[in-house]
Design a protein around this motif. Structure first.
Motif, PDB file in Angstrom:
ATOM      1  N   LEU A 138      72.509  13.651  43.669  1.00 25.87           N
ATOM      2  CA  LEU A 138      73.516  14.744  43.939  1.00 25.87           C
ATOM      3  C   LEU A 138      73.871  15.983  43.810  1.00 25.87           C
ATOM      4  O   LEU A 138      73.544  16.486  43.812  1.00 25.87           O
ATOM      5  CB  LEU A 138      75.188  13.610  43.636  1.00 25.87           C
ATOM      6  CG  LEU A 138      75.350  12.856  43.568  1.00 25.87           C
ATOM      7  CD1 LEU A 138      76.764  12.607  42.428  1.00 25.87           C
ATOM      8  CD2 LEU A 138      76.410  11.920  44.813  1.00 25.87           C
ATOM      9  N   GLU A 139      73.208  15.847  42.627  1.00 27.69           N
ATOM     10  CA  GLU A 139      72.970  17.755  42.238  1.00 27.69           C
ATOM     11  C   GLU A 139      71.818  18.161  43.048  1.00 27.69           C
ATOM     12  O   GLU A 139      71.704  19.206  43.697  1.00 27.69           O
ATOM     13  CB  GLU A 139      72.148  17.784  40.852  1.00 27.69           C
ATOM     14  CG  GLU A 139      73.625  17.518  40.052  1.00 27.69           C
ATOM     15  CD  GLU A 139      72.650  17.825  38.647  1.00 27.69           C
ATOM     16  OE1 GLU A 139      71.603  17.824  37.844  1.00 27.69           O
ATOM     17  OE2 GLU A 139      73.357  17.741  37.348  1.00 27.69           O
ATOM     18  N   ALA A 140      70.947  17.748  43.932  1.00 27.45           N
ATOM     19  CA  ALA A 140      69.543  18.005  44.565  1.00 27.45           C
ATOM     20  C   ALA A 140      70.353  17.456  46.488  1.00 27.45           C
ATOM     21  O   ALA A 140      69.861  19.300  47.193  1.00 27.45           O
ATOM     22  CB  ALA A 140      68.595  16.675  44.480  1.00 27.45           C
ATOM     23  N   GLY A 141      71.209  17.174  46.773  1.00 24.76           N
ATOM     24  CA  GLY A 141      71.833  17.146  47.521  1.00 24.76           C
ATOM     25  C   GLY A 141      71.189  16.095  48.100  1.00 24.76           C
ATOM     26  O   GLY A 141      70.082  16.062  48.265  1.00 24.76           O
ATOM     27  N   PRO A 142      71.673  16.476  49.358  1.00 26.59           N
ATOM     28  CA  PRO A 142      71.214  15.122  50.495  1.00 26.59           C
ATOM     29  C   PRO A 142      70.001  15.163  51.003  1.00 26.59           C
ATOM     30  O   PRO A 142      69.458  13.820  51.406  1.00 26.59           O
ATOM     31  CB  PRO A 142      72.350  14.600  51.806  1.00 26.59           C
ATOM     32  CG  PRO A 142      73.071  15.698  51.903  1.00 26.59           C
ATOM     33  CD  PRO A 142      72.839  17.061  50.738  1.00 26.59           C
ATOM     34  N   ASP A 143      69.633  16.520  51.307  1.00 26.00           N
ATOM     35  CA  ASP A 143      68.401  16.842  51.422  1.00 26.00           C
ATOM     36  C   ASP A 143      67.420  17.192  50.293  1.00 26.00           C
ATOM     37  O   ASP A 143      65.802  17.071  51.193  1.00 26.00           O
ATOM     38  CB  ASP A 143      67.864  17.899  52.443  1.00 26.00           C
ATOM     39  CG  ASP A 143      69.270  17.783  53.158  1.00 26.00           C
ATOM     40  OD1 ASP A 143      69.483  16.538  54.085  1.00 26.00           O
ATOM     41  OD2 ASP A 143      70.420  18.581  54.215  1.00 26.00           O
ATOM     42  N   GLY A 144      67.770  16.358  49.385  1.00 22.04           N
ATOM     43  CA  GLY A 144      66.594  16.688  48.556  1.00 22.04           C
ATOM     44  C   GLY A 144      66.027  15.374  48.487  1.00 22.04           C
ATOM     45  O   GLY A 144      66.443  14.460  48.476  1.00 22.04           O
ATOM     46  N   ALA A 145      64.696  15.957  47.535  1.00 22.71           N
ATOM     47  CA  ALA A 145      63.780  15.238  47.060  1.00 22.71           C
ATOM     48  C   ALA A 145      64.089  13.293  46.504  1.00 22.71           C
ATOM     49  O   ALA A 145      63.215  12.363  46.882  1.00 22.71           O
ATOM     50  CB  ALA A 145      62.669  14.942  46.713  1.00 22.71           C
ATOM     51  N   ASP A 146      64.898  14.173  45.527  1.00 22.68           N
ATOM     52  CA  ASP A 146      65.837  13.094  44.756  1.00 22.68           C
ATOM     53  C   ASP A 146      67.396  12.334  44.987  1.00 22.68           C
ATOM     54  O   ASP A 146      67.487  11.221  45.010  1.00 22.68           O
ATOM     55  CB  ASP A 146      65.734  12.840  43.449  1.00 22.68           C
ATOM     56  CG  ASP A 146      65.141  13.393  42.921  1.00 22.68           C
ATOM     57  OD1 ASP A 146      63.464  12.260  42.691  1.00 22.68           O
ATOM     58  OD2 ASP A 146      64.880  14.604  42.814  1.00 22.68           O
ATOM     59  N   GLY A 147      66.855  12.036  47.084  1.00 24.76           N
ATOM     60  CA  GLY A 147      68.321  11.568  47.734  1.00 24.76           C
ATOM     61  C   GLY A 147      68.387  10.379  47.504  1.00 24.76           C
ATOM     62  O   GLY A 147      67.348   9.724  47.622  1.00 24.76           O
TER      63      GLY A 147
END
Length: 284
Positions: free
Chosen positions: A47-56
């Motif tokens: 959630l902290e990385a956002g929907p497009d983050g590597a850990d989504g």
């Protein structure tokens, strides 16, 4: 394609769920968490990385009954976020469906998980996220087509059915195989194809050249049943087919064996006996 997290505190069941999810072509990645704390940590990072983050994470496949926080507790916590991942509950209990859907769950899948039912849950998640959800029945994990009876002889009014095997032949065949179940489908694995067996709690994982299969049988039971077939205990966690051992390694006071691409540790109490058995096997 979906990025999913599967959460279950029973490791064998978690591994089976991950196996089914990773077999679905609509799943980009599937990771597992064996407790609520680990699940919440991973979800928070996502959630902290956002929907497009590597850990989504797009979807969480969530067991309900777990030690500590339950799956319902996790879902309630996630409901407080602005853009939480979708929730699919995967549980052995029917009685929580109303609570699950009150928490906006995408689906409620009962254990034992059938591949077709899990594929439908994936389709629903794809639809809610606006992703393509259609997939061929074979790719979605459908059961194999039933065998058809042989064609009838010319001029005969009824198909020829195979003659039932003699009781002794059936017994012999059963003794050469072990039944394994995956998603409600029972398969029969030849014991001769099993290279080694790994203990996983009350379950045992059978490793063959083609993959692995989980059965609810204690390793000690298989050790007793298969001793005459050349299976030997090398560790509290492993039972190995003697004929499938490719190498015996002695390094820095430890013993290990190579079975195909797997390297397995040999406990001290079994090391000497194993060396003797291998020597006898090598000399016929």
């Amino acid at each position: 394609m979906l990025r999913v997290l599967a959460v279950d505190d029973e490791k064998p069941l978690l591994e089976e769920l991950l196996y089914l999810l990773r077999s679905d072509p609509r799943i980009r990645s599937a990771e597992g968490a064996s407790d609520a704390t680990e699940a919440l940590r991973r979800i928070t990072v996502a959630l902290e990385a956002g929907p497009d983050g590597a850990d989504g994470i797009d979807v969480v496949f969530l067991d309900i009954h777990m030690a500590g926080l339950t799956g319902l507790d996790i879902a309630r916590l996630l409901a407080g976020f602005a853009r939480p991942p979708l929730i699919v509950f995967v549980t052995a209990h029917e009685g929580f469906a109303v609570q699950a859907f009150d928490l906006k769950a995408v689906d409620y899948v009962l254990k034992p998980v059938r591949p077709q039912r899990l594929a439908e849950a994936v389709r629903r998640a794809c639809a809610q996220l606006g992703q393509p959800g259609d997939v061929s029945p074979t790719a979605a994990g459908s059961a194999p087509a039933p065998l058809t009876a042989p064609a009838a002889h010319a001029g005969s009014g009824a198909p020829l059915l195979p003659r039932p095997a003699a009781p002794a032949a059936v017994a012999d065949r059963a003794a050469e195989q072990i039944a394994v179940e995956l998603g409600g489908v029972t398969r029969f694995v030849a014991i001769a194809d099993i290279a080694y067996v790994e203990a996983q709690g009350d379950y045992a994982r059978l490793h063959t050249d083609e993959g692995s299969h989980l059965v609810r049988i204690a390793l000690s039971t298989l050790e007793e049943r298969w001793a005459a077939r050349g299976f030997v205990r090398i560790h509290r966690r492993h039972l190995v087919a003697l004929a499938r051992i490719d190498e015996l390694r002695l390094e820095a006071g430890t013993t290990s064996v190579r079975v195909g691409s797997a390297e397995l540790q040999v406990s001290r109490r079994h090391a000497r006996e194993l060396r003797d058995l291998l020597m006898r096997h090598a000399t016929g």
